[in-house]
Scaffold this motif. Structure first.
Motif, PDB file in Angstrom:
ATOM      1  N   ALA A  12      23.647   1.587  33.048  1.00 36.54           N
ATOM      2  CA  ALA A  12      25.475   1.723  33.143  1.00 36.54           C
ATOM      3  C   ALA A  12      26.401   2.368  32.902  1.00 36.54           C
ATOM      4  N   SER A  13      25.263   3.629  33.223  1.00 38.40           N
ATOM      5  CA  SER A  13      26.081   5.606  33.385  1.00 38.40           C
ATOM      6  C   SER A  13      27.663   5.092  32.595  1.00 38.40           C
ATOM      7  N   LEU A  14      27.214   5.026  31.158  1.00 39.34           N
ATOM      8  CA  LEU A  14      27.230   5.117  30.204  1.00 39.34           C
ATOM      9  C   LEU A  14      27.317   6.339  29.317  1.00 39.34           C
ATOM     10  N   TRP A  15      25.533   6.592  29.211  1.00 38.80           N
ATOM     11  CA  TRP A  15      25.018   7.211  28.160  1.00 38.80           C
ATOM     12  C   TRP A  15      26.021   8.748  27.984  1.00 38.80           C
ATOM     13  N   ASP A  16      26.208   9.535  29.266  1.00 42.77           N
ATOM     14  CA  ASP A  16      26.354  10.309  28.632  1.00 42.77           C
ATOM     15  C   ASP A  16      27.689  10.507  28.332  1.00 42.77           C
ATOM     16  N   GLU A  17      28.617   9.258  28.418  1.00 45.55           N
ATOM     17  CA  GLU A  17      29.730   9.362  27.174  1.00 45.55           C
ATOM     18  C   GLU A  17      29.772   9.102  25.751  1.00 45.55           C
ATOM     19  N   VAL A  18      28.377   8.006  25.755  1.00 41.20           N
ATOM     20  CA  VAL A  18      28.053   7.737  24.322  1.00 41.20           C
ATOM     21  C   VAL A  18      27.192   8.442  23.983  1.00 41.20           C
ATOM     22  N   ARG A  19      26.387   9.470  24.611  1.00 44.80           N
ATOM     23  CA  ARG A  19      25.106   9.087  23.840  1.00 44.80           C
ATOM     24  C   ARG A  19      25.765   9.919  21.931  1.00 44.80           C
ATOM     25  N   HIS A  20      26.774  10.838  21.504  1.00 44.61           N
ATOM     26  CA  HIS A  20      26.393  11.338  20.351  1.00 44.61           C
ATOM     27  C   HIS A  20      27.588  10.850  19.461  1.00 44.61           C
ATOM     28  N   ARG A  21      27.481   9.427  19.813  1.00 46.41           N
ATOM     29  CA  ARG A  21      28.593   8.663  18.832  1.00 46.41           C
ATOM     30  C   ARG A  21      27.508   7.256  19.142  1.00 46.41           C
ATOM     31  N   LEU A  22      26.747   6.725  19.093  1.00 43.60           N
ATOM     32  CA  LEU A  22      26.357   5.580  19.203  1.00 43.60           C
ATOM     33  C   LEU A  22      26.280   4.761  18.136  1.00 43.60           C
ATOM     34  N   LYS A  23      26.384   5.043  16.524  1.00 43.07           N
ATOM     35  CA  LYS A  23      26.679   4.967  15.795  1.00 43.07           C
ATOM     36  C   LYS A  23      28.392   4.886  15.222  1.00 43.07           C
ATOM     37  N   ASP A  24      28.963   4.771  16.537  1.00 40.44           N
ATOM     38  CA  ASP A  24      30.706   4.673  15.847  1.00 40.44           C
ATOM     39  C   ASP A  24      30.083   3.035  16.346  1.00 40.44           C
ATOM     40  N   SER A  25      31.762   2.338  15.634  1.00 37.13           N
ATOM     41  CA  SER A  25      31.523   0.742  17.009  1.00 37.13           C
ATOM     42  C   SER A  25      32.270   1.063  18.308  1.00 37.13           C
ATOM     43  N   ALA A  26      31.924   0.045  18.467  1.00 34.54           N
ATOM     44  CA  ALA A  26      32.255  -0.275  19.939  1.00 34.54           C
ATOM     45  C   ALA A  26      33.803  -0.523  20.057  1.00 34.54           C
ATOM     46  N   LEU A  27      34.062  -0.959  19.911  1.00 32.81           N
ATOM     47  CA  LEU A  27      35.358  -0.902  19.593  1.00 32.81           C
ATOM     48  C   LEU A  27      36.667   0.072  19.791  1.00 32.81           C
ATOM     49  N   GLU A  28      35.795   1.353  19.641  1.00 29.33           N
ATOM     50  CA  GLU A  28      36.716   2.333  19.389  1.00 29.33           C
ATOM     51  C   GLU A  28      36.673   2.808  20.758  1.00 29.33           C
ATOM     52  N   LEU A  29      35.785   2.623  22.555  1.00 30.21           N
ATOM     53  CA  LEU A  29      35.607   2.505  23.411  1.00 30.21           C
ATOM     54  C   LEU A  29      37.166   1.778  23.917  1.00 30.21           C
ATOM     55  N   ASN A  30      37.404   3.251  25.232  1.00 30.64           N
ATOM     56  CA  ASN A  30      38.612   2.671  25.707  1.00 30.64           C
ATOM     57  C   ASN A  30      37.889   1.367  26.675  1.00 30.64           C
ATOM     58  N   GLY A  41      37.711   0.133  30.049  1.00 28.39           N
ATOM     59  CA  GLY A  41      36.437   0.353  30.787  1.00 28.39           C
ATOM     60  C   GLY A  41      35.580   0.979  30.011  1.00 28.39           C
ATOM     61  N   GLN A  42      35.129   1.267  28.723  1.00 28.24           N
ATOM     62  CA  GLN A  42      33.786   2.002  28.474  1.00 28.24           C
ATOM     63  C   GLN A  42      33.135   0.748  28.008  1.00 28.24           C
ATOM     64  N   GLN A  43      33.918  -0.016  27.346  1.00 37.29           N
ATOM     65  CA  GLN A  43      33.757  -1.731  26.668  1.00 37.29           C
ATOM     66  C   GLN A  43      33.295  -2.688  27.626  1.00 37.29           C
ATOM     67  N   GLN A  44      33.739  -2.082  29.506  1.00 34.26           N
ATOM     68  CA  GLN A  44      32.771  -3.265  29.959  1.00 34.26           C
ATOM     69  C   GLN A  44      31.122  -2.686  30.347  1.00 34.26           C
ATOM     70  N   ARG A  45      31.763  -1.276  30.351  1.00 34.91           N
ATOM     71  CA  ARG A  45      30.266  -1.132  31.090  1.00 34.91           C
ATOM     72  C   ARG A  45      29.310  -1.157  30.498  1.00 34.91           C
ATOM     73  N   LEU A  46      29.834  -1.125  28.502  1.00 38.09           N
ATOM     74  CA  LEU A  46      28.949  -1.234  27.874  1.00 38.09           C
ATOM     75  C   LEU A  46      28.868  -3.271  27.657  1.00 38.09           C
ATOM     76  N   CYS A  47      29.282  -3.450  27.890  1.00 36.52           N
ATOM     77  CA  CYS A  47      29.329  -5.151  28.245  1.00 36.52           C
ATOM     78  C   CYS A  47      27.777  -6.154  28.883  1.00 36.52           C
ATOM     79  N   ILE A  48      27.683  -4.416  30.334  1.00 32.58           N
ATOM     80  CA  ILE A  48      26.614  -4.330  30.985  1.00 32.58           C
ATOM     81  C   ILE A  48      25.891  -4.052  30.891  1.00 32.58           C
ATOM     82  N   ALA A  49      25.500  -2.275  29.698  1.00 35.23           N
ATOM     83  CA  ALA A  49      24.352  -2.211  29.414  1.00 35.23           C
ATOM     84  C   ALA A  49      23.681  -3.389  28.279  1.00 35.23           C
ATOM     85  N   ARG A  50      24.274  -3.759  27.779  1.00 38.65           N
ATOM     86  CA  ARG A  50      23.952  -4.913  26.785  1.00 38.65           C
ATOM     87  C   ARG A  50      23.351  -6.134  27.725  1.00 38.65           C
TER      88      ARG A  50
END
Lengths: 251, 281
Positions: free
Chosen positions: A131-149, A151-160
């Motif tokens: 979902a081309s999100l890994w590089d942006e979140v690899r160091h914060r996997l335990k952070d809340s998904a709601l902290e993403l912007n 666009g990132q949230q939508q790519r997270l939903c695609i990853a999900r």
């Protein structure tokens, strides 16, 4: 070219209101099919018929056939839960669960029992990479998904969605809540994903359909007015109504 | 009078009435603290009563109330939460559902003394549990169910629909969706309802009157089939049935009971506020 989904003589009703009328649509494997049309024309309803999400609404009724790899998904013996794993969905607004980034992606594999010991991390990583999100979140996997912007949230939903390894991804106006830059990133992502998945996208954005899709279907009042190669639909539509809509004179 | 003056007067009146609501609560609390604090010391909280309950402590009553509250939770929590899940997630709008809802509304409206008599007939006599902690906890458990079911159902309904939709679109079954998305998000609300129900159960006298409460027992209960003393009933007894009871003991007992129920209520409020602050949807 093989059709991943073949819709034939399909009708759909909300109570007494017929929302979809005599639809015949081929969804080609590993291609992007865009569905366009004015609000209320039935394109989102049609999308939700493809993974039977409309079943959860009381008083709805479907007639006709939707063949997935030749098998009717509305046949009585079909396991709807298993079907939804094969046909994933991305929604209009980014809607991550209020949990960590990791848990969002891991949710599907967990409930489906796909994760054998140790491989869950790998599945999450692969899905985020796809979902081309890994590089942006690899160091914060335990952070809340709601902290993403958004666009990132939508790519997270695609990853999900792709974490459960579906064959088809349905996208219901996935960019309508995103800014132009985030929109382009999602479109790039779709072009990457389509080598492995079949994608159906509903969009209000003509440029998006023209840019990102291989096939386009134009809906009007519950009917499919025209279906064909995207470049054909946008350069030389056969129906006057289609031309009027895509050039902005009707809609 | 001008419109602006009317407006000002209305605000003053409304504020004054709102403040009036606050006054009885403060009066009760301060009066009880002023009159009862003198009786409260380590011995009062931890010793058995002595000399016809006129001296010593109220430990068996405190312990009895805690045991009964705990028992009420065990009886009421599983049934109430499952019922709330059924009503919120599965129930269709049909005769059965309407009957269940009507039953819950009616349960909520039954006076507590009627619960007491029902407990006497059903658990003490018919089921043969005798006057016991078991009979008392069952009676209190049924009494708290309507409150817990209603708040739990509300909490479940407050979980955004999209979590369910997304979960099911990922291939989760309905039960997995409830178990992994709905319940975790509804849990704080369910807990709040539970605690409020329990705080009411802890303070009730009538339901335990015939089912469990003892005037005086010299020993602590050793099984669920034993009777126990309990604070609300103990308070009633020492205020009305025992001549020459020192006032300080009466006020002290009332203060302890109030503190227990007040703590539970504040706990419920705390859970609710902390979750509201954390919630982002």
């Amino acid at each position: 070219m093989q059709n991943k989904i073949e819709v034939s003589d399909f009708n759909f009703y909300y109570g007494n209101f017929q929302a979809l009328i005599d639809l015949n649509i081929p969804i080609h494997a590993q291609q992007i099919t865009a569905l366009i049309g004015p609000s209320g024309c039935g394109k989102s309803t049609f999308l939700r018929c493809l993974n039977r999400m409309n079943d959860t609404i009381a008083g709805t009724r479907a007639e006709g056939k939707v063949l997935l790899d030749g098998e009717d998904i509305y046949a009585p013996h079909v396991d709807v839960v298993a079907l939804r794993q094969r046909i994933g969905m991305v929604f209009q607004r980014p809607n991550p669960f209020p949990q960590s980034i990791y848990d969002n992606v891991a949710y599907g594999p967990r409930v489906l029992g796909m994760a054998r010991h140790g491989s869950l991390d790998q599945m999450v990583q692969n899905s985020l990479k796809d979902a081309s999100l890994w590089d942006e979140v690899r160091h914060r996997l335990k952070d809340s998904a709601l902290e993403l912007n958004p666009g990132q949230q939508q790519r997270l939903c695609i990853a999900r969605t792709i974490a459960v390894q579906p064959e088809v991804i349905l996208m219901d106006e996935p960019c309508s809540a995103l800014d132009p830059v985030a929109t382009l990133r999602v479109e790039d992502l779709m072009r990457q994903l389509v080598s492995n998945y079949t994608i159906v996208i509903v969009t209000h954005n003509m440029q998006q359909a023209a840019r990102a899709s291989d096939w386009t279907g134009f809906f009007w009042l519950g009917r499919l007015v025209e279906f064909g190669r995207t470049e054909t639909i946008f350069s030389s539509p056969k129906q006057e109504l289609t031309e009027a809509y895509i050039t902005g004179r009707r809609g | 009078m001008s419109r602006q003056q009317t407006q000002r007067l209305a605000v003053i009146l409304i504020t004054a009435v709102a403040v009036l609501v606050f006054i009885p609560v403060l009066l009760v609390i301060f009066y009880l603290i002023a009159s009862g604090i003198g009786a409260i010391n380590w011995e009062f909280l931890t010793a058995m009563p002595r000399n016809g309950m006129k001296e010593g402590g109220i430990m068996p009553a405190i312990l009895g109330t805690l045991i009964l509250t705990f028992g009420t939770a065990i009886v009421s929590m599983p049934v109430s939460i499952l019922a709330a899940i059924y009503l919120a997630e599965y129930a269709k709008d049909n005769r059965l559902t309407r009957t269940i809802r009507m039953a819950i509304v009616n349960l909520a409206g039954i006076p507590s003394i009627v619960y007491g008599l029902f407990g006497l007939g059903a658990f003490v006599l018919a089921a043969g549990f005798g006057t016991s902690i078991l009979a008392g906890a069952l009676t209190l458990g049924i009494m708290t169910m309507p409150v817990v079911i209603s708040t739990a159902e509300e909490a479940i309904n407050a979980v955004p629909q999209q979590f369910r939709t997304v979960s099911q679109s990922l291939g989760a079954t309905k039960w997995q969706t409830i178990r992994h998305q709905v319940l975790p998000h509804a849990l704080p609300g369910i807990l709040t309802g539970m605690i409020l129900g329990l705080s009411r159960a802890a303070g009730e006298t009538a339901p335990i009157l015939f089912t469990v409460a003892a005037f005086y027992v010299p020993t602590l209960p050793s099984s669920v089939f034993d009777q126990t003393m309990a604070l609300p009933y103990h308070l009633y007894v020492i205020s009305t049935q025992v001549p020459g009871m020192p006032l300080s003991i009466q006020y002290g007992t009332a203060l302890v009971l109030l503190m227990i129920t007040l703590t539970l209520t504040l706990l419920a409020t705390g859970v609710r506020t902390s979750v509201r602050r954390r919630r982002d949807w």
